[in-house]
Design a protein around this motif. Structure first.
Motif, PDB file in Angstrom:
ATOM      1  N   PHE A  87       0.836  -1.199   0.000  1.00 26.70           N
ATOM      2  CA  PHE A  87       0.000   0.000   0.000  1.00 26.70           C
ATOM      3  C   PHE A  87       0.869   1.247   0.000  1.00 26.70           C
ATOM      4  O   PHE A  87       2.050   1.198   0.349  1.00 26.70           O
ATOM      5  CB  PHE A  87      -0.952  -0.006   1.201  1.00 26.70           C
ATOM      6  CG  PHE A  87      -2.220  -0.768   0.929  1.00 26.70           C
ATOM      7  CD1 PHE A  87      -3.433  -0.116   0.823  1.00 26.70           C
ATOM      8  CD2 PHE A  87      -2.187  -2.133   0.742  1.00 26.70           C
ATOM      9  CE1 PHE A  87      -4.591  -0.824   0.548  1.00 26.70           C
ATOM     10  CE2 PHE A  87      -3.336  -2.856   0.466  1.00 26.70           C
ATOM     11  CZ  PHE A  87      -4.545  -2.192   0.367  1.00 26.70           C
ATOM     12  N   GLN A  88       0.265   2.363  -0.381  1.00 21.00           N
ATOM     13  CA  GLN A  88       0.960   3.635  -0.456  1.00 21.00           C
ATOM     14  C   GLN A  88       0.282   4.625   0.487  1.00 21.00           C
ATOM     15  O   GLN A  88      -0.932   4.796   0.431  1.00 21.00           O
ATOM     16  CB  GLN A  88       0.918   4.162  -1.893  1.00 21.00           C
ATOM     17  CG  GLN A  88       1.807   5.338  -2.161  1.00 21.00           C
ATOM     18  CD  GLN A  88       3.283   4.999  -2.110  1.00 21.00           C
ATOM     19  OE1 GLN A  88       3.685   3.872  -2.368  1.00 21.00           O
ATOM     20  NE2 GLN A  88       4.097   5.957  -1.750  1.00 21.00           N
ATOM     21  N   GLY A  89       1.078   5.240   1.363  1.00 21.91           N
ATOM     22  CA  GLY A  89       0.562   6.255   2.265  1.00 21.91           C
ATOM     23  C   GLY A  89       1.068   7.632   1.862  1.00 21.91           C
ATOM     24  O   GLY A  89       1.757   7.777   0.854  1.00 21.91           O
ATOM     25  N   LYS A  90       0.757   8.625   2.645  1.00 23.61           N
ATOM     26  CA  LYS A  90       1.204   9.988   2.370  1.00 23.61           C
ATOM     27  C   LYS A  90       2.726  10.098   2.398  1.00 23.61           C
ATOM     28  O   LYS A  90       3.322  10.861   1.660  1.00 23.61           O
ATOM     29  CB  LYS A  90       0.614  10.960   3.397  1.00 23.61           C
ATOM     30  CG  LYS A  90      -0.879  11.118   3.299  1.00 23.61           C
ATOM     31  CD  LYS A  90      -1.395  12.025   4.388  1.00 23.61           C
ATOM     32  CE  LYS A  90      -2.906  12.072   4.380  1.00 23.61           C
ATOM     33  NZ  LYS A  90      -3.451  12.808   5.501  1.00 23.61           N
ATOM     34  N   SER A  91       3.367   9.316   3.296  1.00 21.79           N
ATOM     35  CA  SER A  91       4.816   9.420   3.472  1.00 21.79           C
ATOM     36  C   SER A  91       5.576   8.240   2.859  1.00 21.79           C
ATOM     37  O   SER A  91       6.722   8.012   3.196  1.00 21.79           O
ATOM     38  CB  SER A  91       5.144   9.524   4.964  1.00 21.79           C
ATOM     39  OG  SER A  91       4.686   8.368   5.642  1.00 21.79           O
ATOM     40  N   GLY A  92       4.925   7.466   1.990  1.00 25.79           N
ATOM     41  CA  GLY A  92       5.602   6.331   1.362  1.00 25.79           C
ATOM     42  C   GLY A  92       4.858   5.035   1.583  1.00 25.79           C
ATOM     43  O   GLY A  92       3.632   5.027   1.668  1.00 25.79           O
ATOM     44  N   ARG A  93       5.610   3.938   1.697  1.00 22.40           N
ATOM     45  CA  ARG A  93       4.997   2.617   1.844  1.00 22.40           C
ATOM     46  C   ARG A  93       4.113   2.535   3.071  1.00 22.40           C
ATOM     47  O   ARG A  93       4.366   3.178   4.090  1.00 22.40           O
ATOM     48  CB  ARG A  93       6.084   1.546   1.942  1.00 22.40           C
ATOM     49  CG  ARG A  93       6.607   1.138   0.590  1.00 22.40           C
ATOM     50  CD  ARG A  93       7.578  -0.004   0.666  1.00 22.40           C
ATOM     51  NE  ARG A  93       6.993  -1.191   1.303  1.00 22.40           N
ATOM     52  CZ  ARG A  93       7.709  -2.154   1.836  1.00 22.40           C
ATOM     53  NH1 ARG A  93       9.017  -2.104   1.838  1.00 22.40           N
ATOM     54  NH2 ARG A  93       7.115  -3.203   2.382  1.00 22.40           N
ATOM     55  N   ALA A  94       3.106   1.685   2.960  1.00 26.05           N
ATOM     56  CA  ALA A  94       2.166   1.479   4.060  1.00 26.05           C
ATOM     57  C   ALA A  94       1.693   0.030   4.026  1.00 26.05           C
ATOM     58  O   ALA A  94       1.813  -0.645   3.002  1.00 26.05           O
ATOM     59  CB  ALA A  94       0.987   2.436   3.936  1.00 26.05           C
TER      60      ALA A  94
END
Length: 106
Positions: free
Chosen positions: A30-37
């Protein structure tokens, strides 16, 4: 004799509050605001903010920010509703950003 080690955990990188179990990871893609999630089936010791509609990479979703219950750092979000049928599996699940969590008991 081997030492008994507890479950592998993720904790808030700010205050070390335990927020998720490694066994509850569904996806690391997954992709978050600050990178990988990571997508988790459950989270603990978190508070969930108000629901809002957001246009994400996979379409429109109703989400709520997820905060550490100790230091109130935003850790990610919870999917409350997915509008597209292919995204319904995310409902009720948590996304925690890799930059906001740390591993413990590994």
């Amino acid at each position: 004799m081997e030492e008994v080690i507890g479950p592998r955990l993720y904790c808030c990188s700010n205050c070390r509050n335990h927020v998720a179990l490694h066994d509850d990871v569904i996806s690391k893609a997954f992709q978050g605001k600050s990178g990988r999630a990571f997508l988790f089936s459950h989270a603990m010791n978190v508070t969930v903010g108000p629901k809002e509609d957001r246009e994400l990479m996979t379409g429109l979703h109703t989400v709520a920010d997820v905060y550490c219950s100790d230091c109130h750092e935003v850790l990610g979000w919870k999917y409350e509703r997915a509008y597209e049928e292919s995204q319904k599996y995310k409902e009720g699940k948590y996304v925690l950003e890799k930059a906001k969590i740390a591993r413990e008991n590994w």
